[in-house]
Every structure is written in C-alpha cells, then in structure tokens.
Design a protein around this motif. Structure first.
Motif, PDB file in Angstrom:
ATOM      1  N   PHE A   1      -9.583   2.203   3.232  1.00  0.00           N
ATOM      2  CA  PHE A   1      -8.568   3.128   2.721  1.00  0.00           C
ATOM      3  C   PHE A   1      -9.072   4.566   2.544  1.00  0.00           C
ATOM      4  CE2 PHE A   1      -7.438  -1.116   1.066  1.00  0.00           C
ATOM      5  CZ  PHE A   1      -6.230  -1.278   1.736  1.00  0.00           C
TER       6      PHE A   1
ATOM      7  N   VAL B   1      -9.058   4.878  -4.700  1.00  0.00           N
ATOM      8  CA  VAL B   1      -8.122   3.763  -4.635  1.00  0.00           C
ATOM      9  C   VAL B   1      -7.754   3.313  -6.042  1.00  0.00           C
ATOM     10  CG1 VAL B   1      -7.894   1.324  -3.989  1.00  0.00           C
ATOM     11  CG2 VAL B   1      -8.845   2.980  -2.355  1.00  0.00           C
TER      12      VAL B   1
ATOM     13  N   ARG C   1       0.253   5.349   0.083  1.00  0.00           N
ATOM     14  CA  ARG C   1      -0.726   6.427   0.248  1.00  0.00           C
ATOM     15  C   ARG C   1      -0.151   7.739  -0.240  1.00  0.00           C
ATOM     16  NH1 ARG C   1      -1.474   2.800   4.415  1.00  0.00           N
ATOM     17  NH2 ARG C   1      -3.637   2.188   4.841  1.00  0.00           N
TER      18      ARG C   1
ATOM     19  N   LEU D   1     -11.897  -5.035  -2.742  1.00  0.00           N
ATOM     20  CA  LEU D   1     -11.785  -3.575  -2.792  1.00  0.00           C
ATOM     21  C   LEU D   1     -13.097  -2.919  -3.219  1.00  0.00           C
ATOM     22  CD1 LEU D   1      -8.211  -3.149  -4.336  1.00  0.00           C
ATOM     23  CD2 LEU D   1      -8.924  -2.643  -1.983  1.00  0.00           C
TER      24      LEU D   1
ATOM     25  N   VAL E   1       0.842  -1.194   0.000  1.00  0.00           N
ATOM     26  CA  VAL E   1       0.000   0.000   0.000  1.00  0.00           C
ATOM     27  C   VAL E   1       0.879   1.247   0.000  1.00  0.00           C
ATOM     28  CG1 VAL E   1      -1.819   1.289   1.180  1.00  0.00           C
ATOM     29  CG2 VAL E   1      -1.778  -1.221   1.290  1.00  0.00           C
TER      30      VAL E   1
ATOM     31  N   ALA F   1      -4.870   6.110  -2.884  1.00  0.00           N
ATOM     32  CA  ALA F   1      -4.258   5.007  -2.159  1.00  0.00           C
ATOM     33  C   ALA F   1      -4.048   3.880  -3.162  1.00  0.00           C
ATOM     34  CB  ALA F   1      -5.144   4.550  -1.009  1.00  0.00           C
TER      35      ALA F   1
ATOM     36  N   ALA G   1     -13.120  -0.902   0.022  1.00  0.00           N
ATOM     37  CA  ALA G   1     -12.066   0.100  -0.121  1.00  0.00           C
ATOM     38  C   ALA G   1     -12.353   1.375   0.666  1.00  0.00           C
ATOM     39  CB  ALA G   1     -11.853   0.434  -1.600  1.00  0.00           C
TER      40      ALA G   1
END
Length: 335
Positions: free
Chosen positions: A163, A96, A87, A155, A85, A127, A159
C-alpha cells in the motif's frame, strides 16, 4: 491552597444544558425509529443485516463510495479475509490505517463505513483497510478476533510493499474499538518490536462480563441505538455458553487487562464517546486505565451524542463535526 485532584474531568460536558435542542430532537427521532421496528435478535442476524442495508434501523443505510475490495490471507489456507481499501483522494500515502467496523460482533461489514473510511483516508493521507472479520452467531469468539489478528500481522509485515506506507494506526467503532484494543495487545506478543503511532477508539465496549454502570443505568431506561437488552444479546451471540467469570478474561474484556507490564509499550490513544451512549463508562474507564499505564491518552466526550453518532451526517447533531475534527488532529499529529 485548595487540594488538587490527580484525575480531572471536564464537568461541563456532562451538564444537562450542554445538550442542544437539535441533538435532543435527533435522539428522540432515533428512539422512535428503534421502537417502530424489531430488534435484531427478534428477526435473526441475517435478516437484520439486510434491514440495515435498506436503512430500516436507527443507523443510516450504508453509502458506497469509490473503493477497492480485496482479500488478505488468513491463518487457514484457502480462506482469505475480505477487506475494503480506501486510498487518499490526492497526494501520496503517508501510512496505513487498519479499520475494524462495529455492529456488536454480529452486524455490518467492511463495506458499511465508506464515508468514514474516506474521511480517515483524506484526513492524514492514509490508505485505510477495513477488515471483513467473521460475524457471530455464525462465527462466535474467537473467530472474528483471529481474522483481525491475521490482517494486523500481515499489514505489519507487508503494508509498505502493498500500500505504499507502514501500518501506523488502528481503530474502530463499538465492537470494532473492542477488537482494536485486543488486536493491539496481540501484536505486543507476536510482533514485539513493532509500534503503532496511534489508536482511534470510538465508543467502544471494553467490559463484556457484567457491563459498566452506564449500561445498567442509561441502557436500562432509554433505547437509544443500543441499550442493555441489545448488548446482552450481542454478548450471548459472540460468547455463547460462557460464564461471567470467563468473560472477564482479558483476552475477552480488555478493561480487565493489567496494563502495568505494558508500560512504555502502548501506543497513544484517542477515546471518543457521547454522553447519551450507554457505553460512556467503558470509554472513560478504559481511557483512565490507558493513561495510568503511562501511554499518551485523550478522552473526548460529546454532550448528548448517542452510540453510533459518527456515522451520521455532520449537520445531523452537534458533536459529529467536532469528533471528526478531533480525529483529524489526532491522526495528523501522530504521523
């Protein structure tokens, strides 16, 4: 009035004088590096993976940046999927990006592409989650595909909670672009109401059966990062004991998918490739098919650039910085 073509190609991109001396010199260096060492199948996948980590192959050794290593669930209880990951450096997450690394379905990992992941994260405040899918020959088709499908479905469903933003983009390089296309088609079935904002498809391979013509022309005469021989061994590792007819299955080779039923359902896509890449025809043909389906499509071609060029420093050859900027524009325009 002259008749107008319905399919337009920027022929200046393919002119021999469009390639700079700097790019030509870098390509010759890459060929020398490739010729100075063994091919992956001569030493075995496991050993060659270590060689790539040590910078002993034509592509540069991986650079690790600040990122997080996580695990996401697979369809098999007790077998999580490793992911990386990255960011954004600053600002809130706007969405994402699911990234699928390249490496011929055999090499590399989610920890190999940190500089590119950082670029993608900062380009549009995303992300970026890179998938550590299982590799051939230890794990041939469809095992790596299934890992990508499982992460994508997770996701879509999680997600935002995990995230801070929805899954908006998907993309990858080489084998990763191939797996991105197949994962996109998979989501049309398993998450039919979901829509991606865009795909970032970088020098992908979309015909795993007999290969597109440039694999047999460029790929037969010039060992520049990849060639026909290397590609054939990749395919044999990923698709063992399969016939050419079986490899034309659209679940394997996305170029053979009939996109007419997908009209109005496919996301916008950016296809990028260099003129010295033996997979040039794959991007041109897949991009044309994508556009014929009615989906927004951009195909960008970079004179003289070989396979894998986006992993080089921007000053290594002409085309790297331009390609990264094209990605930035595409992502920000489709948030």
């Amino acid at each position: 009035m002259a008749i107008q073509s319905d399919v337009v190609v920027n022929v200046s991109k393919f002119a021999p004088n469009a390639v700079s001396k700097k790019t030509e010199a870098m390509n010759e260096h890459l060929i020398d590096v490739q010729n100075s060492g063994p091919r992956w199948y001569q030493v075995g996948a496991a050993k060659y993976r270590k060689m790539r980590e040590n910078g002993e192959t034509p592509l540069p050794r991986p650079t690790m940046l600040d990122g997080d290593d996580i695990h996401l669930p697979s369809r098999e209880p007790g077998r999580p999927i490793a992911c990386r990951v990255m960011r954004p450096s600053k600002g809130e997450v706007k969405g994402v990006f699911m990234h699928i690394h390249g490496g011929g379905w055999v090499l590399m990992s989610e920890r190999y592409s940190d500089p590119l992941l950082r670029f993608l994260a900062d380009a549009a405040n995303l992300a970026v989650i890179s998938v550590g899918y299982r590799l051939a020959p230890e794990h041939p088709f469809p095992q790596g595909n299934e890992d990508c499908y499982d992460v994508a479905e997770w996701l879509v469903d999680n997600a935002r909670a995990k995230f801070g933003g929805d899954l908006l983009f998907m993309g990858g390089e080489s084998a990763g672009a191939h797996l991105t296309a197949l994962t996109t088609f998979h989501l049309l079935t398993t998450r039919p109401a979901f829509r991606l904002h865009g795909l970032n498809l970088v020098f992908g391979c979309y015909d795993l059966a007999g290969f597109t013509p440039t694999v047999h022309t460029l790929g037969a005469t010039r060992p520049l990062v990849i060639d026909r021989d290397i590609m054939a061994h990749y395919i044999d590792a990923y698709l063992p004991r399969t016939t050419e007819a079986q490899r034309r299955d659209p679940a394997v080779s996305p170029l053979y998918r009939d996109l007419r039923p997908d009209r109005g359902r496919l996301p916008p896509a950016l296809f990028t490739v260099g003129t010295e890449d033996c997979l040039l025809d794959d991007s041109v043909l897949m991009g044309a098919k994508w556009a014929m389906s009615g989906a927004e499509t951009v195909v960008k071609v970079y004179p003289g650039c070989p396979h894998g060029f986006v992993s080089f420093p921007p000053d290594a050859m002409d085309g790297v910085a331009e390609c990264l900027q094209d990605m930035r524009v595409f992502l920000t325009e489709h948030l």
